[in-house]
Design a protein around this motif. Structure first.
Motif, short mmCIF file in Angstrom:
data_model
loop_
_atom_site.label_atom_id
_atom_site.label_comp_id
_atom_site.label_asym_id
_atom_site.label_seq_id
_atom_site.Cartn_x
_atom_site.Cartn_y
_atom_site.Cartn_z
N PHE A 208 48.89 -2.61 64.46
CA PHE A 208 50.02 -3.43 64.03
C PHE A 208 49.98 -4.79 64.72
N CYS A 209 49.67 -4.79 66.01
CA CYS A 209 49.59 -6.06 66.75
C CYS A 209 48.47 -6.94 66.20
N TYR A 210 47.30 -6.36 65.95
CA TYR A 210 46.18 -7.13 65.37
C TYR A 210 46.60 -7.80 64.08
N GLN A 211 47.18 -7.02 63.16
CA GLN A 211 47.47 -7.52 61.83
C GLN A 211 48.60 -8.55 61.83
N ASN A 212 49.48 -8.49 62.83
CA ASN A 212 50.62 -9.39 62.86
C ASN A 212 50.51 -10.47 63.94
N ASN A 213 49.27 -10.66 64.42
CA ASN A 213 48.99 -11.72 65.40
C ASN A 213 49.88 -11.63 66.63
N ILE A 214 50.07 -10.40 67.10
CA ILE A 214 50.83 -10.14 68.32
C ILE A 214 49.82 -9.89 69.45
N GLU A 215 50.07 -10.43 70.61
CA GLU A 215 49.17 -10.24 71.75
C GLU A 215 48.99 -8.74 72.04
N GLN A 216 47.74 -8.35 72.28
CA GLN A 216 47.45 -6.95 72.57
C GLN A 216 48.17 -6.45 73.83
N GLU A 217 48.55 -7.38 74.67
CA GLU A 217 49.26 -7.01 75.90
C GLU A 217 50.54 -6.24 75.58
N GLU A 218 51.14 -6.52 74.42
CA GLU A 218 52.35 -5.79 74.02
C GLU A 218 52.06 -4.31 73.84
N ALA A 219 50.88 -3.98 73.36
CA ALA A 219 50.48 -2.57 73.25
C ALA A 219 50.09 -2.01 74.61
N PHE A 220 49.37 -2.80 75.39
CA PHE A 220 48.87 -2.31 76.69
C PHE A 220 50.01 -2.00 77.65
N LYS A 221 51.16 -2.63 77.46
CA LYS A 221 52.32 -2.35 78.32
C LYS A 221 52.76 -0.89 78.23
N LEU A 222 52.34 -0.20 77.19
CA LEU A 222 52.79 1.17 76.95
C LEU A 222 51.79 2.22 77.43
N LEU A 223 50.74 1.79 78.14
CA LEU A 223 49.70 2.73 78.54
C LEU A 223 50.17 3.71 79.62
N ASP A 224 51.28 3.40 80.30
CA ASP A 224 51.81 4.36 81.27
C ASP A 224 52.25 5.63 80.55
N LEU A 225 52.82 5.50 79.36
CA LEU A 225 53.21 6.67 78.58
C LEU A 225 51.98 7.40 78.05
N VAL A 226 50.96 6.64 77.67
CA VAL A 226 49.74 7.26 77.13
C VAL A 226 49.06 8.12 78.19
N VAL A 227 48.98 7.65 79.43
CA VAL A 227 48.29 8.45 80.46
C VAL A 227 49.07 9.71 80.80
N VAL A 228 50.40 9.67 80.70
CA VAL A 228 51.18 10.89 80.92
C VAL A 228 50.84 11.91 79.84
N SER A 229 50.71 11.46 78.61
CA SER A 229 50.37 12.40 77.52
C SER A 229 48.95 12.93 77.68
N ILE A 230 48.01 12.07 78.04
CA ILE A 230 46.62 12.49 78.22
C ILE A 230 46.52 13.55 79.31
N SER A 231 47.22 13.32 80.41
CA SER A 231 47.18 14.24 81.54
C SER A 231 47.80 15.59 81.19
N ALA A 232 48.98 15.55 80.58
CA ALA A 232 49.73 16.78 80.32
C ALA A 232 49.14 17.60 79.18
N ASP A 233 48.53 16.93 78.20
CA ASP A 233 48.02 17.64 77.03
C ASP A 233 46.60 18.16 77.24
N ILE A 234 46.03 17.90 78.41
CA ILE A 234 44.73 18.42 78.81
C ILE A 234 43.65 18.08 77.78
N VAL A 235 43.65 16.84 77.32
CA VAL A 235 42.57 16.38 76.45
C VAL A 235 41.44 15.86 77.34
#
Length: 570
Positions: A208-235
């Motif tokens: 969505f950020c790519y297509q709407n010319n939004i800085e990728q940093e807006e997505a990267f700010k959410l990586l704290d939530l992603v690592v919690v999911s990666i850790s807990a879901d044992i992927v």
């Protein structure tokens, strides 16, 4: 309990030697990297220096363009969007991720978490009806939906579109949604197949950020939530997951501070120092999960979305109390379950465990199954009553497919699902005796003797004098550890205690080890006090262990965390 020590297969000596020379490290460390399919200088550079620029183009995922276009249409027309997710850690972090991003672009967004006991897992008819009744025209499901073809069709009949973000294996019947984002779709060419549900949601935001010319940093700010999911879901923490986890942990441990909800969890879990995957798994995940197990999983989402410490702590305190309740029920039910096994001659000597009690709490039976395996290492199913049926959770041992064992009894079941090591099932209460007998027969016919013994995977042998600060620092740089990149386990042979061995706590060993008469190093062995007598008599023994840093009163030293001991007379 006896354990098998299984040595991981080594690469060819010339491959190990060439990698060691190019990286200027020992052949022991080079061998560990090769075991992780890191055999060249360039592969090692990518492994040790994860880079966000190496993330795959999100538009390589099938239907990604359709998903972004549908969201853009919804935003342009001020449609009401419902973010829908499961009640576990992956689901709630996914919902928090997508909702927090979308609400910066529209006021017409809400989230929905199904009730674990009234609606069950995944997309529910009740949830779809609620969306339609409240004027939502687009549902974005996260960590669920790939097996909900009937619910998606029902939603469509009510004028509600679906975008599915999932990471589970699909059935042959792919839901007829506007877009189905799932790297495990057989027709999806996305290069990395092991994203968490939250990871798939992140890729949608990135697109969505790519297509709407939004800085990728807006997505990267959410990586704290992603690592919690990666850790807990044992992927597997390899490939793209390793990059996402690395930067997610970097954000959590950054100087700007973590989001208030995670900060509250860290304090309630009494975690000091930097967070890693292990502290996320044991500190954050049980508390986030407890909200769904014992009450309302929406609390977890509200905590993760909290913008102030005061707001976060109000919800986190409730969640922490739910976790205490969960632990109490888990402990009590585990004691009952183990007592049932110990008092029954058949159950004590069987190759499987199937237990039922109508008063057991449904939210913790999966945990109880895992606890029983710690004592009796064999495929285990714990059942309780739910809506007039027997509902249960299954857990398995290394190498044994419990899903196949359950499937062999499918004519006795109302429904079942899961994978090799964990599954769920529902059956009439009166079918339990027949199911127990058939399940035991299948397990007895198919399980191997090796599968009845827990195994420890060994990365290599070490002399104690090889364990230096520089050696540890390189091992430490291999983090984040997890499935696909486990913390290295070593064996040292014919070691002795210097005479300092003692029992600490109820059943733990504290030792100082030496080998060949020199190089003493401290070690701790949790639950290994049965070896005290032999070790205190000066008998030589072999140990398998991981290496860790111990910080006490500001002083950092290396110590071994012993996983198992073999005395030389054994």
């Amino acid at each position: 309990m006896e354990k098998r020590w299984v040595y991981n297969e080594e690469a060819l000596p010339e491959v190990i030697s060439e990698l060691a020379d190019s990286l200027k490290i020992s052949t022991t460390l080079a061998s560990i990297l090769c075991q992780r399919d890191i055999c060249t200088f360039e592969e090692a550079k990518a492994f040790f220096r994860p880079c966000l620029s190496s993330l795959h183009d999100p538009f390589l995922m099938k239907d990604m363009d359709l998903a972004v276009n549908r969201i853009n249409k919804a935003l342009h027309n001020s449609e009401k969007i419902l973010v829908y997710g499961d009640y576990d850690v992956d689901g709630t972090t996914s919902v928090a991720l997508m909702y927090s991003f979308l609400r910066t672009h529209t006021q017409h967004v809400e989230f929905y978490i199904p009730d674990r006991y009234k609606e069950g897992y995944g997309v529910s008819q009740q949830g779809v009806e609620w969306a339609a009744e409240n004027g939502f025209t687009l549902i974005i499901s996260l960590d669920c939906g790939i097996k909900s073809a009937d619910k998606v069709a029902f939603a469509s009949s009510l004028g509600v579109d679906f975008i599915i973000c999932d990471h589970h294996l699909p059935d042959e019947d792919i839901p007829q949604a506007v877009a189905v984002l799932d790297p495990k779709r057989p027709d999806c060419l996305y290069p990395f197949k092991e994203l968490s549900g939250c990871g798939v949601g992140f890729k949608l935001i990135q697109a969505f950020c790519y297509q709407n010319n939004i800085e990728q940093e807006e997505a990267f700010k959410l990586l704290d939530l992603v690592v919690v999911s990666i850790s807990a879901d044992i992927v597997p923490i390899v490939g793209e997951n390793r990059v996402l986890a690395h930067y997610g942990l970097k954000q959590i441990n950054g100087t700007d501070g973590m989001r208030p909800g995670l900060e509250a969890l860290k304090e309630l879990a009494d975690i000091t120092g930097p967070m890693d995957v292990t502290s996320v798994v044991f500190g954050f995940a049980p508390r986030i999960n407890a909200a769904g197990r014992m009450g309302d999983a929406k609390r977890s989402v509200r905590m993760l979305l909290a913008e102030t410490k005061e707001e976060a702590y109000q919800v986190a305190d409730i969640i922490n109390e739910s976790n205490k309740e969960r632990r109490s029920k888990d402990s009590n039910i585990t004691k009952e379950a183990l007592q049932m096994i110990e008092e029954d001659d058949f159950l004590r000597t069987a190759n499987s465990t199937v237990l039922y009690k109508d008063s057991w709490h449904k939210g913790v039976i999966g945990i109880v199954a895992s606890r029983c395996i710690e004592k009796y290492y064999r495929p285990t199913i714990i059942l309780t009553q739910s809506n007039g049926k027997a509902s249960g959770s299954a857990r398995s041992v290394h190498g044994f497919n419990v899903h196949n064992a359950i499937e062999s009894c499918s004519d006795l079941l109302d429904q079942f699902g899961g994978h090799m090591y964990a599954a769920g099932l529902t059956l009439p209460v009166e079918n339990i005796p027949a199911f127990r007998e058939r399940f035991e027969a299948f397990v007895s016919d198919t399980i191997t003797e090796e599968q009845k013994i827990p195994q420890i995977e060994i990365d290599g042998k070490l002399k104690l004098n090889q364990i230096t600060r520089n050696f540890y620092n390189i091992v430490h740089q291999m983090e984040p550890f997890g499935p696909g990149n486990m913390r290295p386990v070593f064996v040292s042979e014919c070691v002795y205690d210097t005479g300092a061995v003692r029992v600490v706590g109820s059943s733990h060993l504290k030792l100082t080890l030496t080998q060949d008469g020199y190089h003493a190093i401290d070690a701790i062995g949790f639950g290994l006090s049965d070896y005290y007598d032999a070790i205190s008599k000066g008998i030589p023994f072999d140990v398998c262990y991981t290496i860790e840093e111990n910080i006490f009163r500001g002083v950092s030293t290396l110590q071994l965390r012993i996983k198992d001991i073999r005395t030389q007379t054994r």
